[in-house]
Design a protein around this motif. Structure first.
Motif, PDB file in Angstrom:
ATOM      1  N   GLN A  20      64.322  25.738  18.815  1.00 44.34           N
ATOM      2  CA  GLN A  20      64.955  24.420  18.854  1.00 44.34           C
ATOM      3  C   GLN A  20      64.681  23.643  17.565  1.00 44.34           C
ATOM      4  N   ALA A  21      63.432  23.708  17.091  1.00 41.17           N
ATOM      5  CA  ALA A  21      63.075  22.964  15.883  1.00 41.17           C
ATOM      6  C   ALA A  21      63.821  23.493  14.661  1.00 41.17           C
ATOM      7  N   ARG A  22      64.071  24.801  14.637  1.00 44.06           N
ATOM      8  CA  ARG A  22      64.758  25.406  13.497  1.00 44.06           C
ATOM      9  C   ARG A  22      66.149  24.824  13.308  1.00 44.06           C
ATOM     10  N   GLN A  23      66.751  24.362  14.382  1.00 42.94           N
ATOM     11  CA  GLN A  23      68.100  23.807  14.281  1.00 42.94           C
ATOM     12  C   GLN A  23      68.127  22.486  13.512  1.00 42.94           C
ATOM     13  N   ILE A  24      66.999  21.779  13.478  1.00 41.40           N
ATOM     14  CA  ILE A  24      66.967  20.466  12.817  1.00 41.40           C
ATOM     15  C   ILE A  24      67.233  20.597  11.317  1.00 41.40           C
ATOM     16  N   PRO A  25      66.481  21.442  10.566  1.00 39.50           N
ATOM     17  CA  PRO A  25      66.801  21.583   9.143  1.00 39.50           C
ATOM     18  C   PRO A  25      68.150  22.252   8.902  1.00 39.50           C
ATOM     19  N   ALA A  28      70.641  19.564   9.144  1.00 36.74           N
ATOM     20  CA  ALA A  28      70.506  18.669   7.987  1.00 36.74           C
ATOM     21  C   ALA A  28      71.108  19.307   6.734  1.00 36.74           C
ATOM     22  N   GLU A  29      70.839  20.597   6.533  1.00 39.18           N
ATOM     23  CA  GLU A  29      71.395  21.303   5.373  1.00 39.18           C
ATOM     24  C   GLU A  29      72.918  21.342   5.447  1.00 39.18           C
ATOM     25  N   ASP A  31      74.880  19.225   7.074  1.00 38.47           N
ATOM     26  CA  ASP A  31      75.419  17.873   6.873  1.00 38.47           C
ATOM     27  C   ASP A  31      75.505  17.532   5.394  1.00 38.47           C
ATOM     28  N   ARG A  32      74.491  17.930   4.635  1.00 38.89           N
ATOM     29  CA  ARG A  32      74.500  17.646   3.195  1.00 38.89           C
ATOM     30  C   ARG A  32      75.603  18.447   2.504  1.00 38.89           C
ATOM     31  N   ALA A  33      75.697  19.736   2.859  1.00 36.61           N
ATOM     32  CA  ALA A  33      76.681  20.599   2.197  1.00 36.61           C
ATOM     33  C   ALA A  33      78.118  20.189   2.515  1.00 36.61           C
ATOM     34  N   PHE A  34      78.318  19.579   3.674  1.00 35.10           N
ATOM     35  CA  PHE A  34      79.675  19.188   4.069  1.00 35.10           C
ATOM     36  C   PHE A  34      79.952  17.707   3.809  1.00 35.10           C
ATOM     37  N   ASN A  35      79.022  17.039   3.132  1.00 37.84           N
ATOM     38  CA  ASN A  35      79.204  15.624   2.838  1.00 37.84           C
ATOM     39  C   ASN A  35      80.063  15.466   1.585  1.00 37.84           C
ATOM     40  N   GLU A  36      81.201  14.813   1.726  1.00 33.26           N
ATOM     41  CA  GLU A  36      82.155  14.703   0.617  1.00 33.26           C
ATOM     42  C   GLU A  36      81.588  13.893  -0.545  1.00 33.26           C
ATOM     43  N   TYR A  83      85.107  24.746   9.760  1.00 36.73           N
ATOM     44  CA  TYR A  83      84.189  25.723   9.190  1.00 36.73           C
ATOM     45  C   TYR A  83      82.723  25.518   9.611  1.00 36.73           C
ATOM     46  N   PRO A  84      82.174  24.291   9.573  1.00 29.85           N
ATOM     47  CA  PRO A  84      80.758  24.108   9.955  1.00 29.85           C
ATOM     48  C   PRO A  84      80.462  24.486  11.395  1.00 29.85           C
TER      49      PRO A  84
END
Length: 326
Positions: A20-25, A28-29, A31-36, A83-84
């Protein structure tokens, strides 16, 4: 350390907590990669053609590749929204696959006579192990696939029948992962092709030293002749030894070198070996290793040893070593 909880912690609840904890980073990764806004900012830095130091230039190059492999400049707006979700679904499949690996606790019941050649301390350890597969059986030993069971039986047991049984059963374990594995492959391929790559290998290798599948193929072709010939020669020697071994009713296959691993192992217990190894490192590298006592919540397993590492000349603290002998 946190990653080790998935594989080394005996507590199932802790392993699940890691998943479950692994899903947090990961989220986050993504969200950053898909942030315009982030994408346009990095692209603007690239377009300035500013002279950068080597580390900064490499960082910028890697960042641009992250955004490229996320679909910026390739996918339409609608595709970028879809895609995400595909990436997250693959991540969940990978977590399920790894969780099954980490929680695998299978093994085989052998009669003690089938394990001739295995050291008595190994047999005693297996007899003491908690077994969830079946109740204890008289004159039988439950040998686990994990924690050295497969390696010990394959190396030290004299019976070829025992070798074969252990090898095949170990190869057939975790059938539940088969469909998951196939689904991961299919989804990875689909995602890579959506980005314009011919295969998932091409997608992954772009961020590796070997940049393309073609380069890998060429490299393997160059070394194939030498390796295949050597491999065939080694297999032929092993086949000859096996025939001799069967004829002599279980003499050591490695008699050409007169090697007896069981006797050797008695002179090199694991803990003493590790201590001697650290002494060598200390001498060669000019270090000092001080054993320390860590809190149970700082370790993934009670058998892990922790050492503080110091520069023996300047007495400068360098870091910690977590020694997991299993």
């Amino acid at each position: 350390m946190i990653y080790m909880l998935q594989y080394g912690c005996p507590d199932i609840a802790t392993q699940d907590a890691f998943t479950q904890a692994r899903q947090i980073p990961l989220v986050a990764e993504a969200d950053r990669a898909f942030n315009e806004d982030s994408y346009h900012l990095v692209q603007a830095v690239h377009e300035r053609k500013q002279e950068l130091d080597a580390d900064s230039a490499l960082f910028l190059k890697e960042e641009l590749l992250v955004y490229k492999q996320t679909g910026w400049g390739v996918l339409s707006a609608a595709q970028r929204e879809k895609y995400p979700q595909g990436k997250r679904e693959i991540s969940k499949l990978e977590s399920a696959f790894n969780r099954n690996l980490a929680q695998e606790n299978g093994g085989i019941w052998f009669e003690e006579s089938d394990l001739e050649g295995v050291p008595a301390d190994e047999l005693a350890k297996w007899k003491m192990m908690a077994n969830t597969q079946a109740p204890s059986q008289e004159n039988h030993v439950f040998v686990p696939f994990a924690n050295g069971g497969m390696l010990t039986v394959g190396t030290l047991a004299t019976s070829s029948t025992t070798h074969k049984k252990m090898y095949l059963e170990n190869s057939w374990k975790l059938a539940v992962n088969g469909p998951i594995f196939e689904e991961i492959i299919a989804r990875r391929t689909s995602q890579a092709q959506l980005l314009g790559y011919p295969s998932y290998a091409a997608h992954v290798l772009e961020r590796r030293i070997a940049k393309t599948p073609q380069w890998v193929g060429s490299f393997l072709a160059q070394i194939q002749d030498d390796l295949v010939a050597q491999g065939k020669a080694e297999v032929e020697v092993l086949q000859q030894h096996r025939l001799q071994d069967l004829q002599s009713q279980g003499e050591d296959v490695e008699k050409e070198l007169h090697i007896d691993h069981a006797q050797i192992a008695e002179f090199f217990p694991l803990e003493s070996n590790a201590a001697a190894m650290l002494e060598i490192f200390a001498s060669v590298l000019g270090l000092r290793f001080d054993a320390i006592t860590a809190r149970p919540d700082q370790l993934w397993h009670e058998s892990v040893q922790v050492f503080a590492v110091w520069d023996d000349r300047s007495s400068e603290f360098i870091g910690y070593i977590y020694l997991d002998l299993l």
